[in-house]
Design an enzyme around this catalytic site. Structure first.
Site, PDB file in Angstrom:
ATOM      1  N   CYS A 185       1.000  -1.259   0.023  1.00  0.00           N
ATOM      2  CA  CYS A 185       0.102   0.023  -0.087  1.00  0.00           C
ATOM      3  C   CYS A 185       0.687   1.145   0.118  1.00  0.00           C
ATOM      4  CB  CYS A 185      -0.911   0.124   1.231  1.00  0.00           C
ATOM      5  SG  CYS A 185      -2.336   1.094   0.801  1.00  0.00           S
ATOM      6  N   ARG A 213     -12.494   6.457  -1.542  1.00  0.00           N
ATOM      7  CA  ARG A 213     -11.546   5.672  -1.403  1.00  0.00           C
ATOM      8  C   ARG A 213     -11.903   4.324  -2.054  1.00  0.00           C
ATOM      9  NH1 ARG A 213      -7.509   7.545   1.747  1.00  0.00           N
ATOM     10  NH2 ARG A 213      -6.732   5.669   2.482  1.00  0.00           N
ATOM     11  N   HIS A 256      -3.631  -5.596   2.057  1.00  0.00           N
ATOM     12  CA  HIS A 256      -3.205  -5.431   3.508  1.00  0.00           C
ATOM     13  C   HIS A 256      -4.085  -6.655   4.099  1.00  0.00           C
ATOM     14  CE1 HIS A 256      -1.809  -1.445   4.501  1.00  0.00           C
ATOM     15  NE2 HIS A 256      -2.686  -1.080   3.441  1.00  0.00           N
TER      16      HIS A 256
HETATM   17  N1  GLN Z   1      -1.840   7.203   1.493  1.00  0.00           N
HETATM   18  C1  GLN Z   1      -2.123   6.104   0.622  1.00  0.00           C
HETATM   19  C2  GLN Z   1      -3.462   6.249  -0.057  1.00  0.00           C
HETATM   20  O1  GLN Z   1      -4.394   6.507   0.588  1.00  0.00           O
HETATM   21  C3  GLN Z   1      -1.795   4.874   1.310  1.00  0.00           C
HETATM   22  C4  GLN Z   1      -2.813   4.362   2.382  1.00  0.00           C
HETATM   23  C5  GLN Z   1      -2.300   3.025   3.012  1.00  0.00           C
HETATM   24  O2  GLN Z   1      -1.400   2.669   2.946  1.00  0.00           O
HETATM   25  N2  GLN Z   1      -3.384   2.438   3.393  1.00  0.00           N
HETATM   26  O3  GLN Z   1      -3.662   5.893  -1.164  1.00  0.00           O
END
Ligand code: GLN
Length: 269
Positions: A108, A145, A209
């Site tokens: 990520c 998101r 994740h």
């Molecule tokens: N900040 C990054 C995004 O939102 C990575 C987020 C994360 O590692 N979960 O794209």
């Protein structure tokens, strides 16, 4: 190599697994540290010696000091701190390690930082270390998101990878990187092109994740075997009885309505 070194497991004459965990305190979203625990335990079950070294901000990285480098996820604020340090202290050594056959697993936020650059929702671009030919752009604070369970089909693996994603950034691959897998459930790199993650040489980047490796023991073993074979060519791992993990995976795939196994491709094309 930096602080936090730990040697686990009985010393044997067999090959050792040497892991370097980058920024263990800064980049550790959704239990990414669990990936290190799985790598460690699965190697120990085979009687291997395991050395885990944490490398933090400002600390040097020895490209010959580990065979598997792990970098986890973080939000934009943590990423900005890490990006600066990566470029200042770790870029060259990491590139040397990869050129010499080391494995890198980046998840990520870490995945975004091993590419060319990450454009956050606000502020200046963060430079990446260029281990993978990709770039990531966040469409802005109001953008949706990409959150939820994520299942991907990976070339050369019998069973899909299962995990969880939560990112705003959208990742696109250049010609120098191959996708890690094809999305069966979830969004993946950008929610549009059907691909997830990226790979080149022994570098793996992914949005999975969860953490990734407890749910996907076969992938953990692939990384261990590749890492150890850097110094012991042809090294292969004995199988482990993974009945409980297999059952958990079946339950998860059934819950998500994702076809398991090699035949998955037929369900998505
Ligand atoms: N900040 C990054 C995004 O939102 C990575 C987020 C994360 O590692 N979960 O794209």
């Amino acid at each position: 190599m930096g602080s936090g070194g730990e040697v686990l497991g009985a010393l044997t004459d067999g090959p050792a697994l040497r892991i370097c965990h980058l920024y263990p305190d800064l980049l550790n979203l959704y239990g990414d540290r669990g990936n290190i625990m799985v790598l460690t335990q699965r190697a120990r079950w085979r009687g291997m010696t395991v050395a885990v070294t944490g490398v933090g901000l400002g600390e040097p990285l020895d490209p010959a000091g580990a065979d598997l480098f792990f970098i986890g996820g973080g939000e934009d604020r943590q990423q900005r701190i890490a990006a600066d340090d990566l470029c200042r202290h770790k870029r060259g050594p990491l590139q040397d390690a990869v050129a010499d056959g080391a494995v890198v697993l980046a998840v990520c936020g870490g995945y975004q930082l091993v590419g060319r650059y990450y454009r956050p929702a606000e502020g200046e671009d963060l430079p990446g270390v260029g281990l993978l030919d990709l770039w990531t752009e966040h469409p802005g604070p109001a953008a949706r998101r990409l959150i939820g369970n994520l299942v991907i089909e990976v070339e050369g693996m019998d069973a899909p990878l299962i995990g969880f994603e939560n990112h705003g950034g959208r990742t696109r691959l250049g010609p120098g990187a191959r996708p890690l897998g094809r999305v069966l459930t979830g969004f993946g790199n950008n929610g549009e092109d059907g691909w997830e993650g990226a790979t080149d040489r022994r570098v793996y980047g992914t949005y999975l994740h969860g953490p990734l490796l407890p749910k996907n023991p076969a992938f953990a073993d692939r990384l261990i075997a590749e890492a150890v074979s850097r110094r012991h060519p042809g090294f292969a791992l004995a199988p482990l009885p993974d009945a409980n993990a297999a059952r958990a995976r079946e339950v998860m795939l059934a819950r998500l309505g994702t076809p398991a196994g090699k035949s998955a491709r037929a369900g998505v094309e």
